[in-house]
Design an enzyme around this catalytic site. Structure first.
Site, PDB file in Angstrom:
ATOM      1  CG  HIS A 114     -50.963  73.878  23.743  1.00 40.17           C
ATOM      2  ND1 HIS A 114     -50.523  74.858  24.600  1.00 40.17           N
ATOM      3  CD2 HIS A 114     -51.801  74.498  22.857  1.00 40.17           C
ATOM      4  CE1 HIS A 114     -51.064  76.026  24.260  1.00 40.17           C
ATOM      5  NE2 HIS A 114     -51.847  75.829  23.217  1.00 40.17           N
ATOM      6  NE  ARG A 135     -51.349  75.244  17.915  1.00 41.34           N
ATOM      7  CZ  ARG A 135     -52.033  75.911  18.816  1.00 41.34           C
ATOM      8  NH1 ARG A 135     -52.714  75.249  19.720  1.00 41.34           N
ATOM      9  NH2 ARG A 135     -52.027  77.207  18.828  1.00 41.34           N
ATOM     10  CD  GLN A 161     -46.979  83.095  24.690  1.00 45.01           C
ATOM     11  OE1 GLN A 161     -46.632  82.955  23.520  1.00 45.01           O
ATOM     12  NE2 GLN A 161     -46.143  82.916  25.695  1.00 45.01           N
ATOM     13  CB  SER A 218     -59.249  76.814  23.008  1.00 43.96           C
ATOM     14  OG  SER A 218     -58.124  77.647  22.976  1.00 43.96           O
ATOM     15  CD  GLU A 270     -52.594  82.039  16.719  1.00 43.71           C
ATOM     16  OE1 GLU A 270     -53.243  81.030  17.000  1.00 43.71           O
ATOM     17  OE2 GLU A 270     -52.407  82.969  17.512  1.00 43.71           O
ATOM     18  CG  ASP A 274     -58.663  68.664  39.017  1.00 37.89           C
ATOM     19  OD1 ASP A 274     -57.948  67.664  39.134  1.00 37.89           O
ATOM     20  OD2 ASP A 274     -58.281  69.819  39.307  1.00 37.89           O
ATOM     21  CG  HIS A 314     -47.966  75.171  21.123  1.00 32.80           C
ATOM     22  ND1 HIS A 314     -46.864  75.678  20.474  1.00 32.80           N
ATOM     23  CD2 HIS A 314     -48.947  76.094  20.989  1.00 32.80           C
ATOM     24  CE1 HIS A 314     -47.180  76.874  19.969  1.00 32.80           C
ATOM     25  NE2 HIS A 314     -48.439  77.138  20.273  1.00 32.80           N
ATOM     26  NE  ARG A 349     -57.082  74.238  21.144  1.00 28.88           N
ATOM     27  CZ  ARG A 349     -56.280  75.298  21.149  1.00 28.88           C
ATOM     28  NH1 ARG A 349     -56.638  76.396  20.489  1.00 28.88           N
ATOM     29  NH2 ARG A 349     -55.137  75.270  21.778  1.00 28.88           N
ATOM     30  CB  THR A 400     -57.836  81.900  30.608  1.00 25.74           C
ATOM     31  OG1 THR A 400     -58.822  80.884  30.472  1.00 25.74           O
ATOM     32  CG2 THR A 400     -58.264  83.150  29.882  1.00 25.74           C
TER      33      THR A 400
HETATM   34  C1  SIN Z   1     -50.407  80.156  20.856  1.00 19.06           C
HETATM   35  O1  SIN Z   1     -50.307  81.343  21.107  1.00 19.06           O
HETATM   36  O2  SIN Z   1     -49.657  79.573  20.087  1.00 19.06           O
HETATM   37  C2  SIN Z   1     -51.480  79.356  21.542  1.00 19.06           C
HETATM   38  C3  SIN Z   1     -52.782  79.622  20.949  1.00 19.06           C
HETATM   39  C4  SIN Z   1     -53.669  78.407  21.052  1.00 19.06           C
HETATM   40  O3  SIN Z   1     -53.337  77.432  21.696  1.00 19.06           O
HETATM   41  O4  SIN Z   1     -54.725  78.430  20.408  1.00 19.06           O
END
Ligand code: SIN
Length: 542
Positions: free
Chosen positions: A340, A279, A44, A380, A113, A212, A233, A375, A40
């Site tokens: 990622h 992605r 970003q 997330s 995004e 874990d 990523h 995802r 967390t």
């Molecule tokens: C990112 O800032 O590219 C990551 C965001 C994410 O994994 O949802």
């Protein structure tokens, strides 16, 4: 040690759940490093939800389903999206400072995004995770019902009534900071241990991401699903001194373009959405360009936005790159894909309950059905806060059930005939082989031949690690290696089962997506820990 709620992990899921259930009983939260060491804290981009007048729940649902490549649970997607805006308001009420639009209207500034048809990502510039974690930790610190123990590592879950109809989780064996192993008995146990990116040589994840929760839950008898869907990523910084450093997808959302070493854009060859494709597509395109042309990296060019904008909108990225000699306002950023996010995980219901009574799993360790085969960016953190609330609701509404049951006594931890491990190389070597094998043989693009080779190597590692676990005194590094080798094997086995390409799983021997594989991979444990089976089943049968 005895408590009402034992929570393992201190990221957004664990802290949010702790704050909510602290009104119901005593909470003990353990974390294997320091409390801020979580994925967390590194997040970003932000947290996605329907927050603007132009956006609608059905658009967010649609984008999530398209990204998930047919494997999302549509009811779960609708539920999460519908709850999203309220959970963001909760975070704001808790003191999280999301960036607001300039001009004083008070609306949140929303980022964009890949895969999102609208601007819907609430953010705190490129420090969103850190800001959320800060506010949650401050609230936890003030809460007298929550005790936090740092540098405490869970080894295995405590299960009472094994193989009877009363089988349930009653806590965990915990390796405390001073090396003592203590049973922590709890009425309700919740795993929030994050993902398993460290299974790969290159990852955006922090060192704690060693799978874990997934491994412990599986050993305790919980069902684990869809482990083949590892998200890479597309853009991690490529620099010898930059470990795990992400260049947020929000950079592409603000107009960053991917170019090769000659400055030529290439994404439109692969997808009409270009740099804002999902992605899976972008990471595969970069991988292909790099492999075909023998490149070490590609470049993310955001020079069009100018220095002032970049410094303000992406302060962490700007400064980190500047410290490494890259001025992102003047030079394209060298980037490569890296592991990622785990889209599979422990199977949970709409309240975060696993298939083991008394055991909840939240955050990246869980598979709720939201992410399917890939995802959607920034979904997330959203999933974590929505499920923290849903899980709390279950505990509140079933207080009687949780609190009325006796907590059985458990055996003290026994080290048996174990001796001191005087050669740390036995651990380090296996870590190294495992991560290289996974990167080279089970990466973005897979082949059956490489998967089979990986399986062979991983079986040897698994056996050796289990032997070490029995022969030597337990240590935090041994616990992590034991967990990650099991998770690595699950990824390989699940990838071998899926003889098609879908979402994040691409096998060159089976490049097409097939309707008869529109199902989930499920691992179920046999009678002994060594016996386990993976099979593809219709989601409705789970
Ligand atoms: C990112 O800032 O590219 C990551 C965001 C994410 O994994 O949802």
């Amino acid at each position: 040690m005895e408590t009402d709620f034992l929570i393992i992990g201190s990221g957004i899921a664990g802290l949010s759940f702790a704050l909510r259930v602290s009104g119901l009983g005593k909470v003990v939260l353990i974390t294997k490093k320091e409390r801020v060491d979580s994925a967390t804290n590194l997040a970003q981009g932000g947290i996605a939800a329907v927050l603007s007048r132009e956006d609608k729940n059905e658009y967010h649902v649609h984008d999530t389903l398209v990204s998930g490549a047919g494997l999302c649970d549509i009811q779960v997607v609708k539920m999460v999206v519908e709850c999203g805006a309220q959970r963001i308001r909760d975070l704001i009420d808790l003191g999280v400072h999301f960036v607001r639009e300039e001009g004083g209207g008070g609306d949140l500034d929303l980022g964009r995004e890949g895969g999102h048809s609208q601007r819907r990502v609430a953010h705190a510039y490129d420090l969103t995770g850190r800001e959320i974690e800060r506010a949650l930790l401050e609230a936890v610190k003030k809460n007298p019902n929550i005790e936090v123990y740092e540098n405490f590592t869970a080894i295995d879950l405590l299960i009472s009534g094994k193989n009877t109809t009363n089988e349930r989780c009653i806590g965990a064996y915990v390796l405390e900071e001073d090396g003592k192993v203590v049973p922590y008995r709890a009425r309700w146990t919740t795993l929030c241990t994050g993902g398993c990116g460290k299974v790969y040589l290159y990852t955006s994840n922090p060192d704690i991401s060693t799978g874990d929760g997934i491994a412990m839950a599986f050993r305790a008898g919980a069902k684990v699903t869809n482990m083949e869907f590892v998200q890479f990523h597309p853009t991690c910084l490529y620099h010898p001194s930059a470990k795990n450093f992400l260049i947020s997808e929000a950079v592409r959302g603000e107009g960053g373009v991917l170019v090769d070493v000659d400055g030529n854009r290439f994404m439109h060859k692969y997808d009409q959405r270009g740099e804002l494709a999902t992605r899976d597509t972008v990471a595969r395109a970069i991988d292909k360009e790099m492999k075909e042309r023998g490149l070490d990296c590609v470049y993310l060019d955001i020079r069009s936005k100018g220095e002032d904008f970049l410094h303000k909108r992406f302060p962490t990225i700007y400064e980190r790159c500047r410290d490494l000699g890259i001025n992102i306002a003047k030079q394209p950023i060298p980037v490569v894909p890296a592991a990622h996010y785990m889209c599979g995980g422990v199977l949970v219901d709409t309240h975060g309950r696993s298939s083991v009574d008394g055991l909840m799993v939240l955050g990246e360790s869980a598979n709720t059905g939201l992410h399917g085969g890939n995802r959607l960016a920034s979904n997330s953190l959203l999933e974590a806060v929505v499920y923290a609330e849903k899980s709390y609701q279950f505990c509140r509404d079933n207080r009687e059930y949780i609190f009325s049951r006796e907590l059985p006594t458990v055996d003290e931890w026994s080290a048996g005939e174990a001796i001191d491990l005087d050669e740390e190389i036995l651990i380090n070597h296996n870590w190294d082989v495992l991560r290289r094998t996974m990167w080279n043989y089970v990466g973005i693009v897979r082949t059956t031949k490489r998967l089979l080779l990986a399986k062979q190597r991983m079986s040897e590692i698994l056996q050796e690690v289990e032997q070490h676990y029995r022969d030597y005194y337990i240590s935090a590094s041994m616990i992590e290696l034991r967990n990650i080798s099991l998770v690595a094997m699950m990824i390989i086995e699940a990838a071998l089962q899926r003889k098609e390409s879908r979402g994040l799983h691409f096998v060159t021997d089976y490049p097409d997506t097939r309707d008869d594989y529109l199902c989930w991979n499920i691992f179920a444990r046999g009678q002994t820990n060594a016996e386990w089976a993976v099979r593809l089943v219709d989601k409705r049968a789970l």
